[in-house]
Scaffold this motif. Structure first.
Motif, PDB file in Angstrom:
ATOM      1  N   PHE A  75     -31.902 -99.199  18.743  1.00  0.00           N
ATOM      2  CA  PHE A  75     -32.330 -98.236  17.942  1.00  0.00           C
ATOM      3  C   PHE A  75     -31.396 -96.643  18.122  1.00  0.00           C
ATOM      4  N   VAL A  76     -31.199 -96.689  19.264  1.00  0.00           N
ATOM      5  CA  VAL A  76     -30.728 -95.747  19.481  1.00  0.00           C
ATOM      6  C   VAL A  76     -28.924 -95.412  18.838  1.00  0.00           C
ATOM      7  N   VAL A  77     -28.653 -97.069  19.314  1.00  0.00           N
ATOM      8  CA  VAL A  77     -26.845 -96.820  18.664  1.00  0.00           C
ATOM      9  C   VAL A  77     -26.888 -97.589  17.285  1.00  0.00           C
ATOM     10  N   LEU A  78     -27.835 -97.834  15.898  1.00  0.00           N
ATOM     11  CA  LEU A  78     -28.702 -97.734  14.853  1.00  0.00           C
ATOM     12  C   LEU A  78     -28.622 -96.139  14.407  1.00  0.00           C
ATOM     13  N   ALA A  79     -29.174 -95.414  14.954  1.00  0.00           N
ATOM     14  CA  ALA A  79     -29.615 -93.663  14.808  1.00  0.00           C
ATOM     15  C   ALA A  79     -28.623 -93.458  15.079  1.00  0.00           C
ATOM     16  N   LEU A  80     -27.727 -93.398  15.489  1.00  0.00           N
ATOM     17  CA  LEU A  80     -26.165 -92.542  15.626  1.00  0.00           C
ATOM     18  C   LEU A  80     -25.176 -92.885  14.891  1.00  0.00           C
ATOM     19  N   ALA A  81     -25.369 -94.403  14.461  1.00  0.00           N
ATOM     20  CA  ALA A  81     -24.290 -94.465  12.855  1.00  0.00           C
ATOM     21  C   ALA A  81     -24.890 -93.982  12.031  1.00  0.00           C
ATOM     22  N   VAL A  82     -26.493 -94.459  11.764  1.00  0.00           N
ATOM     23  CA  VAL A  82     -26.395 -93.263  10.195  1.00  0.00           C
ATOM     24  C   VAL A  82     -26.188 -92.108  10.604  1.00  0.00           C
ATOM     25  N   ILE A  83     -26.405 -91.548  11.657  1.00  0.00           N
ATOM     26  CA  ILE A  83     -26.550 -90.110  11.236  1.00  0.00           C
ATOM     27  C   ILE A  83     -25.148 -89.872  11.422  1.00  0.00           C
ATOM     28  N   VAL A  84     -23.909 -90.283  11.775  1.00  0.00           N
ATOM     29  CA  VAL A  84     -22.255 -90.698  12.362  1.00  0.00           C
ATOM     30  C   VAL A  84     -21.642 -90.474  10.534  1.00  0.00           C
ATOM     31  N   GLY A  85     -22.731 -91.517   9.658  1.00  0.00           N
ATOM     32  CA  GLY A  85     -22.509 -92.180   8.765  1.00  0.00           C
ATOM     33  C   GLY A  85     -22.838 -91.398   7.517  1.00  0.00           C
ATOM     34  N   ALA A  86     -23.770 -90.691   7.065  1.00  0.00           N
ATOM     35  CA  ALA A  86     -24.526 -89.989   6.749  1.00  0.00           C
ATOM     36  C   ALA A  86     -23.996 -87.721   6.819  1.00  0.00           C
ATOM     37  N   ILE A  87     -22.595 -88.027   7.427  1.00  0.00           N
ATOM     38  CA  ILE A  87     -22.009 -86.855   7.976  1.00  0.00           C
ATOM     39  C   ILE A  87     -20.680 -86.571   7.311  1.00  0.00           C
ATOM     40  N   LYS A  88     -20.002 -86.029   6.123  1.00  0.00           N
ATOM     41  CA  LYS A  88     -18.614 -85.815   5.927  1.00  0.00           C
ATOM     42  C   LYS A  88     -17.840 -85.047   6.202  1.00  0.00           C
ATOM     43  N   ILE A  89     -16.637 -84.928   6.146  1.00  0.00           N
ATOM     44  CA  ILE A  89     -15.906 -83.555   6.194  1.00  0.00           C
ATOM     45  C   ILE A  89     -14.660 -84.590   5.457  1.00  0.00           C
ATOM     46  N   VAL A  90     -15.144 -82.860   4.597  1.00  0.00           N
ATOM     47  CA  VAL A  90     -13.533 -83.204   3.481  1.00  0.00           C
ATOM     48  C   VAL A  90     -12.197 -82.507   3.954  1.00  0.00           C
ATOM     49  N   PRO A  91     -11.096 -82.868   3.789  1.00  0.00           N
ATOM     50  CA  PRO A  91     -10.167 -81.960   4.353  1.00  0.00           C
ATOM     51  C   PRO A  91      -9.282 -81.066   3.350  1.00  0.00           C
ATOM     52  N   GLN A  92      -8.705 -80.218   3.258  1.00  0.00           N
ATOM     53  CA  GLN A  92      -8.837 -78.929   2.648  1.00  0.00           C
ATOM     54  C   GLN A  92      -7.650 -79.876   1.649  1.00  0.00           C
ATOM     55  N   GLY A  93      -7.933 -79.691   0.021  1.00  0.00           N
ATOM     56  CA  GLY A  93      -6.784 -79.914  -0.618  1.00  0.00           C
ATOM     57  C   GLY A  93      -7.326 -81.421  -1.079  1.00  0.00           C
ATOM     58  N   TYR A  94      -8.245 -81.832  -0.722  1.00  0.00           N
ATOM     59  CA  TYR A  94      -9.202 -83.296  -1.186  1.00  0.00           C
ATOM     60  C   TYR A  94     -10.192 -82.673  -1.723  1.00  0.00           C
ATOM     61  N   GLU A  95     -10.735 -83.365  -2.846  1.00  0.00           N
ATOM     62  CA  GLU A  95     -12.475 -83.498  -3.332  1.00  0.00           C
ATOM     63  C   GLU A  95     -12.569 -85.216  -3.257  1.00  0.00           C
ATOM     64  N   PHE A  96     -13.810 -84.964  -3.030  1.00  0.00           N
ATOM     65  CA  PHE A  96     -14.872 -86.180  -2.625  1.00  0.00           C
ATOM     66  C   PHE A  96     -15.715 -86.567  -3.936  1.00  0.00           C
ATOM     67  N   THR A  97     -15.929 -88.022  -4.629  1.00  0.00           N
ATOM     68  CA  THR A  97     -16.438 -87.788  -5.482  1.00  0.00           C
ATOM     69  C   THR A  97     -17.971 -88.665  -4.559  1.00  0.00           C
ATOM     70  N   VAL A  98     -19.724 -87.865  -5.433  1.00  0.00           N
ATOM     71  CA  VAL A  98     -20.480 -89.306  -4.939  1.00  0.00           C
ATOM     72  C   VAL A  98     -21.691 -89.914  -5.470  1.00  0.00           C
ATOM     73  N   GLN A  99     -21.519 -91.329  -4.944  1.00  0.00           N
ATOM     74  CA  GLN A  99     -21.810 -92.063  -5.788  1.00  0.00           C
ATOM     75  C   GLN A  99     -23.595 -92.250  -4.899  1.00  0.00           C
ATOM     76  N   ARG A 100     -24.362 -92.269  -5.878  1.00  0.00           N
ATOM     77  CA  ARG A 100     -25.671 -93.071  -5.406  1.00  0.00           C
ATOM     78  C   ARG A 100     -26.178 -93.920  -6.500  1.00  0.00           C
ATOM     79  N   PHE A 101     -25.754 -95.147  -5.148  1.00  0.00           N
ATOM     80  CA  PHE A 101     -26.138 -96.648  -5.860  1.00  0.00           C
ATOM     81  C   PHE A 101     -25.198 -97.221  -6.990  1.00  0.00           C
ATOM     82  N   GLY A 102     -24.139 -97.113  -6.792  1.00  0.00           N
ATOM     83  CA  GLY A 102     -22.891 -96.723  -7.102  1.00  0.00           C
ATOM     84  C   GLY A 102     -22.760 -96.161  -8.438  1.00  0.00           C
TER      85      GLY A 102
END
Length: 328
Positions: A9-36
């Protein structure tokens, strides 16, 4: 067993937390999709997404990009095949439009440039294509920028990188350029010779004018000198005439002695004369010179009443003197 389950459970929680945190580098923009489905665009920095609900759709480069347009052969208006290639500079202004309104953005823009490049170059003759690259760039820029506007892309500039006419056309152009340069050289040389002849003619004209003015001035000076000499001679003659009218014999002696001395000087200056004959009347010459000196030193005598003429004397005896040889 419970420890293992807790660890999972701890590993899954860490994976979820890491997957939820996104870092966008300078010079780029990311699009976000909700259920596609696209929901929003995230800017450079850190962002937390909803786990299992939101995901990253497209990663768009917002920096200025350079696309290379492949070389292609284009037929000009005067039926000459020319190989043309270009480069295009683009900037993505709207990440969502660039991500979802066109597939394979780079390929779409490249093909659009190639098509319009054939259209623009095909409407011009070869000489215009070679000499009016700026016009070609401007026309392409206007067309491509208008076409890529709905895609969220701004075309910064388009540059024609290379133009290659056929080898026979290149050789003909080289010969034409050589003939044109030779023609210009001949014209320039002829103009230079013409200007040189004009300059020489102007110089000769000015020289002739100056010489004529010099001769005229010299003639005026000579005439003035002769006039002054004549005036002096007339004044001297007037003085002598006044002296003769006053009864002075020395004035007559002055004229006779002057003519006598001049004639004797010319006789002595003759280059063909070997000997000079000295006349026996040297005493008369000396007397004449003495009379001239007395005429110049003494004022003219006042007129006197006529008197009886003196008795006439017999003429003096003349003697001849031997010829004196003249040595040169």
């Amino acid at each position: 067993m419970s420890i293992a389950i807790a660890a999972v459970f701890v590993v899954l929680a860490l994976a979820v937390i890491v997957g939820a945190i996104k870092i966008v580098p300078q010079g780029y923009e990311f699009t976000v999709q909700r259920f596609g489905r696209y929901t929003r665009t995230i800017k450079p920095g850190i962002t937390i997404l909803t786990p299992f609900v939101e995901s990253i759709g497209r990663k768009i480069n917002m920096m200025e990009q350079v696309l290379d347009v492949p070389s292609q052969e284009v037929i000009t208006k005067d039926n000459v095949g020319v190989k043309v290639d270009a480069i295009i500079f683009i900037v993505v202004m709207d990440a969502a439009a660039a991500a979802y309104r066109v597939a394979r953005l780079d390929v779409a823009i490249t093909q659009l440039v190639m098509t319009n490049l054939r259209t623009v170059v095909g409407s011009m003759e070869l000489d215009e294509v070679l000499s009016q690259r700026d016009q070609i760039n401007t026309r392409l820029l206007n067309v491509i920028d208008a076409a890529t506007g709905p895609w969220g892309v701004k075309v910064a500039r388009i540059e024609i990188k290379d133009l290659q006419p056929p080898p026979d056309i290149t050789n003909a152009m080289a010969r034409q350029m050589k003939a044109e340069r030779e023609r210009r050289a001949v014209i320039t040389e002829a103009d230079g010779e013409k200007q040189a002849q004009i300059t020489r003619a102007e110089g000769a004209k000015q020289s002739a004018v100056l010489q004529a003015e010099g001769r005229r001035s010299a003639a005026f000076l000579d005439a003035e000198a002769r006039e002054r000499a004549a005036q002096a001679e007339a004044k001297a003659t007037q003085l002598v005439s006044d002296a003769i009218a006053g009864g002075s014999v020395n004035a007559v002696n002055y004229f006779i002695a002057q003519k006598y001395v001049d004639a004797f000087g010319k006789l002595a200056e003759s280059p063909h004369q070997k000997t000079v004959i000295v006349p026996a009347e040297m005493s008369a010459l000396v007397g004449s010179l003495a009379g001239i000196q007395q005429l110049l030193s003494s004022p003219p005598a006042p007129p006197q009443a006529p008197s009886q003429p003196p008795p006439r004397r017999p003429p003096p005896a003349t003697s001849t003197s031997p010829a004196v040889p003249r040595t040169e």
